[in-house]
Scaffold this motif. Structure first.
Motif, PDB file in Angstrom:
ATOM      1  N   LYS A   1      -5.459  -9.164  -2.573  1.00  0.00           N
ATOM      2  CA  LYS A   1      -6.119 -10.319  -1.703  1.00  0.00           C
ATOM      3  C   LYS A   1      -4.378 -11.035  -1.926  1.00  0.00           C
ATOM      4  CE  LYS A   1     -10.532 -12.136  -4.662  1.00  0.00           C
ATOM      5  NZ  LYS A   1     -10.752 -12.499  -5.281  1.00  0.00           N
ATOM      6  N   ALA A   2      -3.999 -11.374  -2.521  1.00  0.00           N
ATOM      7  CA  ALA A   2      -2.522 -11.653  -1.869  1.00  0.00           C
ATOM      8  C   ALA A   2      -1.790 -10.606  -1.294  1.00  0.00           C
ATOM      9  CB  ALA A   2      -2.146 -11.737  -3.170  1.00  0.00           C
ATOM     10  N   LEU A   3      -1.928  -9.522  -0.905  1.00  0.00           N
ATOM     11  CA  LEU A   3      -1.541  -8.900   0.037  1.00  0.00           C
ATOM     12  C   LEU A   3      -1.926  -9.132   1.189  1.00  0.00           C
ATOM     13  CD1 LEU A   3      -0.048  -7.224   0.955  1.00  0.00           C
ATOM     14  CD2 LEU A   3      -1.601  -5.046  -0.138  1.00  0.00           C
ATOM     15  N   ALA A   4      -3.238  -9.509   1.094  1.00  0.00           N
ATOM     16  CA  ALA A   4      -4.492  -9.187   2.796  1.00  0.00           C
ATOM     17  C   ALA A   4      -3.678 -10.574   3.159  1.00  0.00           C
ATOM     18  CB  ALA A   4      -6.056  -9.904   2.404  1.00  0.00           C
ATOM     19  N   GLU A   5      -3.434 -11.899   2.059  1.00  0.00           N
ATOM     20  CA  GLU A   5      -2.795 -13.051   2.374  1.00  0.00           C
ATOM     21  C   GLU A   5      -1.983 -13.537   3.339  1.00  0.00           C
ATOM     22  OE1 GLU A   5      -3.269 -16.198  -0.271  1.00  0.00           O
ATOM     23  OE2 GLU A   5      -5.203 -15.782  -0.348  1.00  0.00           O
TER      24      GLU A   5
END
Length: 126
Positions: A107-111
């Motif tokens: 999720k952090a990478l997608a953000e």
């Protein structure tokens, strides 16, 4: 016939058999209660409860089920099974935590990628 050789000593097979039986009986009688393993398993499941509850529910449910089974085996004095299940519960809880961390990292990478995409769009407009 007689279990003695001509020298008057017992046969080696009989002595060996008696030693093996003695070792097996002492091993069965000396299985200690897996109190430490149960405590570690319970702690691992509790630790995983927070972060993994929504992000790795299947693994967490497996850990909860195995620690419950371990508690029942312990109550029934089946210490070998209790130890195995407690260790498996700890492994499942650790897996649940790792998968929860992986989901959060994804999720952090997608953000971050979305932020970079937006920055590129702004730079292209200027």
């Amino acid at each position: 016939m007689n279990n003695k050789i001509r020298t008057g000593r017992p046969l080696p097979q009989a002595t060996l058999l008696a030693a093996v039986i003695l070792v097996l009986l002492s091993a069965c009688a000396s299985t200690p209660p897996p109190s430490a393993e149960l405590a570690v398993g319970r702690a691992a499941v509790e630790r995983a409860n927070g972060p993994a509850a929504s992000e790795a529910p299947i693994e967490l449910a497996a850990a909860r089920g195995k620690i419950a089974q371990a508690n029942m085996a312990y109550a029934n004095k089946d210490y070998v099974l209790a130890r195995q299940l407690a260790e498996q519960a700890e492994a499942d809880a650790t897996l649940a935590e790792a998968q929860a961390r992986s989901v959060r990292s994804d999720k952090a990478l997608a953000e971050v990628r979305e932020g970079l995409r937006q920055l590129r769009e702004e730079m292209a407009r200027k």
